[in-house]
Write a protein that holds these residues in place. Structure first.
Motif, PDB file in Angstrom:
ATOM      1  N   LEU A   9       0.809  -1.224   0.000  1.00  0.00           N
ATOM      2  CA  LEU A   9       0.000   0.000   0.000  1.00  0.00           C
ATOM      3  C   LEU A   9       0.839   1.269   0.000  1.00  0.00           C
ATOM      4  CD1 LEU A   9      -2.788  -1.049   2.538  1.00  0.00           C
ATOM      5  CD2 LEU A   9      -2.937  -0.980   0.049  1.00  0.00           C
ATOM      6  N   CYS A  10       2.053   1.194   0.535  1.00  0.00           N
ATOM      7  CA  CYS A  10       2.934   2.362   0.614  1.00  0.00           C
ATOM      8  C   CYS A  10       3.633   2.554  -0.733  1.00  0.00           C
ATOM      9  CB  CYS A  10       3.971   2.148   1.716  1.00  0.00           C
ATOM     10  SG  CYS A  10       5.131   3.518   1.879  1.00  0.00           S
ATOM     11  N   PRO A  11       3.511   3.751  -1.343  1.00  0.00           N
ATOM     12  CA  PRO A  11       4.109   3.955  -2.667  1.00  0.00           C
ATOM     13  C   PRO A  11       5.638   3.951  -2.687  1.00  0.00           C
ATOM     14  CG  PRO A  11       3.161   5.994  -1.863  1.00  0.00           C
ATOM     15  CD  PRO A  11       2.786   4.917  -0.883  1.00  0.00           C
ATOM     16  N   GLN A  12       6.285   4.299  -1.582  1.00  0.00           N
ATOM     17  CA  GLN A  12       7.740   4.279  -1.477  1.00  0.00           C
ATOM     18  C   GLN A  12       8.446   5.060  -2.587  1.00  0.00           C
ATOM     19  OE1 GLN A  12       9.123   0.191  -0.612  1.00  0.00           O
ATOM     20  NE2 GLN A  12       6.953  -0.289  -0.486  1.00  0.00           N
ATOM     21  N   ASN A  13       7.861   6.178  -2.990  1.00  0.00           N
ATOM     22  CA  ASN A  13       8.488   6.971  -4.040  1.00  0.00           C
ATOM     23  C   ASN A  13       8.767   8.405  -3.587  1.00  0.00           C
ATOM     24  OD1 ASN A  13       5.929   8.026  -3.962  1.00  0.00           O
ATOM     25  ND2 ASN A  13       5.431   7.628  -6.087  1.00  0.00           N
ATOM     26  N   HIS A  14       8.706   8.634  -2.291  1.00  0.00           N
ATOM     27  CA  HIS A  14       8.942   9.960  -1.742  1.00  0.00           C
ATOM     28  C   HIS A  14       9.292   9.837  -0.256  1.00  0.00           C
ATOM     29  CE1 HIS A  14       4.730   8.994  -0.886  1.00  0.00           C
ATOM     30  NE2 HIS A  14       4.853   9.779   0.176  1.00  0.00           N
ATOM     31  N   ARG A  15       9.696  10.932   0.321  1.00  0.00           N
ATOM     32  CA  ARG A  15       9.977  10.964   1.756  1.00  0.00           C
ATOM     33  C   ARG A  15       8.649  10.804   2.495  1.00  0.00           C
ATOM     34  NH1 ARG A  15      13.735   9.558   5.043  1.00  0.00           N
ATOM     35  NH2 ARG A  15      13.971  10.877   6.861  1.00  0.00           N
ATOM     36  N   CYS A  16       8.601   9.907   3.447  1.00  0.00           N
ATOM     37  CA  CYS A  16       7.362   9.619   4.173  1.00  0.00           C
ATOM     38  C   CYS A  16       6.923  10.846   4.977  1.00  0.00           C
ATOM     39  CB  CYS A  16       7.563   8.421   5.098  1.00  0.00           C
ATOM     40  SG  CYS A  16       6.077   8.011   6.053  1.00  0.00           S
ATOM     41  N   PRO A  17       5.704  11.340   4.731  1.00  0.00           N
ATOM     42  CA  PRO A  17       5.223  12.513   5.459  1.00  0.00           C
ATOM     43  C   PRO A  17       4.848  12.215   6.912  1.00  0.00           C
ATOM     44  CG  PRO A  17       3.519  11.708   3.976  1.00  0.00           C
ATOM     45  CD  PRO A  17       4.765  10.893   3.702  1.00  0.00           C
ATOM     46  N   LEU A  18       4.874  10.951   7.301  1.00  0.00           N
ATOM     47  CA  LEU A  18       4.524  10.594   8.676  1.00  0.00           C
ATOM     48  C   LEU A  18       5.687  10.769   9.649  1.00  0.00           C
ATOM     49  CD1 LEU A  18       2.506   7.339   7.952  1.00  0.00           C
ATOM     50  CD2 LEU A  18       1.642   9.668   8.217  1.00  0.00           C
ATOM     51  N   ILE A  19       6.897  10.850   9.135  1.00  0.00           N
ATOM     52  CA  ILE A  19       8.075  10.951  10.000  1.00  0.00           C
ATOM     53  C   ILE A  19       7.978  12.136  10.965  1.00  0.00           C
ATOM     54  CG2 ILE A  19      10.583  11.308  10.039  1.00  0.00           C
ATOM     55  CD1 ILE A  19      10.656   9.600   7.435  1.00  0.00           C
ATOM     56  N   SER A  28      11.234   5.826  10.787  1.00  0.00           N
ATOM     57  CA  SER A  28      12.456   6.184  10.065  1.00  0.00           C
ATOM     58  C   SER A  28      12.357   5.662   8.638  1.00  0.00           C
ATOM     59  CB  SER A  28      13.684   5.605  10.765  1.00  0.00           C
ATOM     60  OG  SER A  28      13.621   4.194  10.774  1.00  0.00           O
ATOM     61  N   GLN A  29      13.226   6.187   7.793  1.00  0.00           N
ATOM     62  CA  GLN A  29      13.219   5.796   6.384  1.00  0.00           C
ATOM     63  C   GLN A  29      14.588   6.068   5.789  1.00  0.00           C
ATOM     64  OE1 GLN A  29      10.735   8.294   3.897  1.00  0.00           O
ATOM     65  NE2 GLN A  29      10.282   6.609   2.517  1.00  0.00           N
ATOM     66  N   GLU A  30      15.086   5.137   5.003  1.00  0.00           N
ATOM     67  CA  GLU A  30      16.343   5.330   4.281  1.00  0.00           C
ATOM     68  C   GLU A  30      15.997   5.654   2.840  1.00  0.00           C
ATOM     69  OE1 GLU A  30      19.371   2.387   4.761  1.00  0.00           O
ATOM     70  OE2 GLU A  30      18.750   1.969   6.821  1.00  0.00           O
ATOM     71  N   GLY A  31      16.347   6.850   2.416  1.00  0.00           N
ATOM     72  CA  GLY A  31      16.005   7.281   1.061  1.00  0.00           C
ATOM     73  C   GLY A  31      14.499   7.269   0.885  1.00  0.00           C
ATOM     74  N   ASN A  32      14.031   6.640  -0.189  1.00  0.00           N
ATOM     75  CA  ASN A  32      12.599   6.518  -0.436  1.00  0.00           C
ATOM     76  C   ASN A  32      12.118   5.095  -0.193  1.00  0.00           C
ATOM     77  OD1 ASN A  32      12.379   9.202  -1.145  1.00  0.00           O
ATOM     78  ND2 ASN A  32      12.642   8.829  -3.310  1.00  0.00           N
ATOM     79  N   PRO A  35       9.094   2.933   4.931  1.00  0.00           N
ATOM     80  CA  PRO A  35       9.320   3.444   6.282  1.00  0.00           C
ATOM     81  C   PRO A  35       9.274   2.303   7.295  1.00  0.00           C
ATOM     82  CG  PRO A  35       7.638   4.717   5.152  1.00  0.00           C
ATOM     83  CD  PRO A  35       7.908   3.518   4.321  1.00  0.00           C
ATOM     84  N   ARG A  36      10.036   2.457   8.360  1.00  0.00           N
ATOM     85  CA  ARG A  36      10.070   1.454   9.429  1.00  0.00           C
ATOM     86  C   ARG A  36       9.564   2.092  10.710  1.00  0.00           C
ATOM     87  NH1 ARG A  36      14.253  -2.875   8.819  1.00  0.00           N
ATOM     88  NH2 ARG A  36      13.964  -2.907  11.058  1.00  0.00           N
ATOM     89  N   ILE A  37       8.839   1.308  11.492  1.00  0.00           N
ATOM     90  CA  ILE A  37       8.357   1.773  12.786  1.00  0.00           C
ATOM     91  C   ILE A  37       9.073   0.969  13.860  1.00  0.00           C
ATOM     92  CG2 ILE A  37       6.357   2.045  14.298  1.00  0.00           C
ATOM     93  CD1 ILE A  37       4.627   2.205  11.746  1.00  0.00           C
ATOM     94  N   ASP A  38       9.818   1.662  14.709  1.00  0.00           N
ATOM     95  CA  ASP A  38      10.577   1.022  15.778  1.00  0.00           C
ATOM     96  C   ASP A  38       9.616   0.701  16.928  1.00  0.00           C
ATOM     97  OD1 ASP A  38      12.124   0.431  18.035  1.00  0.00           O
ATOM     98  OD2 ASP A  38      13.698   1.845  17.475  1.00  0.00           O
ATOM     99  N   PRO A  39       9.345  -0.588  17.168  1.00  0.00           N
ATOM    100  CA  PRO A  39       8.400  -0.935  18.232  1.00  0.00           C
ATOM    101  C   PRO A  39       8.882  -0.555  19.630  1.00  0.00           C
ATOM    102  CG  PRO A  39       9.452  -2.915  17.368  1.00  0.00           C
ATOM    103  CD  PRO A  39       9.894  -1.760  16.509  1.00  0.00           C
ATOM    104  N   CYS A  48      -0.022   8.189  13.101  1.00  0.00           N
ATOM    105  CA  CYS A  48       0.413   7.748  11.782  1.00  0.00           C
ATOM    106  C   CYS A  48      -0.683   6.951  11.076  1.00  0.00           C
ATOM    107  CB  CYS A  48       1.701   6.935  11.861  1.00  0.00           C
ATOM    108  SG  CYS A  48       1.610   5.470  12.912  1.00  0.00           S
ATOM    109  N   VAL A  49      -1.437   6.175  11.835  1.00  0.00           N
ATOM    110  CA  VAL A  49      -2.538   5.390  11.258  1.00  0.00           C
ATOM    111  C   VAL A  49      -3.588   6.331  10.679  1.00  0.00           C
ATOM    112  CG1 VAL A  49      -4.380   3.736  11.762  1.00  0.00           C
ATOM    113  CG2 VAL A  49      -2.148   3.460  12.841  1.00  0.00           C
ATOM    114  N   LYS A  50      -3.922   7.375  11.428  1.00  0.00           N
ATOM    115  CA  LYS A  50      -4.950   8.328  10.993  1.00  0.00           C
ATOM    116  C   LYS A  50      -4.487   9.196   9.839  1.00  0.00           C
ATOM    117  CE  LYS A  50      -6.986   8.588  15.567  1.00  0.00           C
ATOM    118  NZ  LYS A  50      -7.093   9.382  16.789  1.00  0.00           N
ATOM    119  N   ARG A  51      -3.195   9.531   9.792  1.00  0.00           N
ATOM    120  CA  ARG A  51      -2.704  10.488   8.799  1.00  0.00           C
ATOM    121  C   ARG A  51      -2.172   9.870   7.512  1.00  0.00           C
ATOM    122  NH1 ARG A  51      -1.258  15.613  10.954  1.00  0.00           N
ATOM    123  NH2 ARG A  51      -0.897  16.135   8.783  1.00  0.00           N
ATOM    124  N   CYS A  52      -1.995   8.555   7.478  1.00  0.00           N
ATOM    125  CA  CYS A  52      -1.471   7.929   6.262  1.00  0.00           C
ATOM    126  C   CYS A  52      -2.557   7.931   5.185  1.00  0.00           C
ATOM    127  CB  CYS A  52      -1.010   6.490   6.537  1.00  0.00           C
ATOM    128  SG  CYS A  52      -0.357   5.683   5.056  1.00  0.00           S
TER     129      CYS A  52
END
Length: 67
Positions: A9-19, A28-32, A35-39, A48-52
């Motif tokens: 579902l994540c397009p992974q073509n831009h900087r994640c606006p949720l950061i 966190s995110q490396e490049g495009n 994104p990873r969520i550190d538990p 992040c759930v509401k804003r994605c």
């Protein structure tokens, strides 16, 4: 329950606006890349759930998945 990002579902073509939205700095995110969520940092506030816009972030158990 841990939050996760669905790679389909994540397009992974831009900087994640949720950061900058995450108050705990758990996203966190490396490049495009996906994104990873550190538990360990995530406080499960749900911002992040509401804003994605792609609805790619969710609680893993809600989708029948375990991490």
């Amino acid at each position: 329950m841990a939050l996760t990002v669905d790679a389909l579902l994540c397009p992974q073509n831009h900087r994640c606006p949720l950061i900058p939205i995450c108050p705990a700095g758990a996203i966190s995110q490396e490049g495009n890349s996906l994104p990873r969520i550190d538990p360990g940092k995530c406080i499960e506030c749900g911002k992040c759930v509401k804003r994605c816009g792609m609805q790619a972030v969710y609680k893993a158990k809600e989708h029948g998945q375990t991490l």
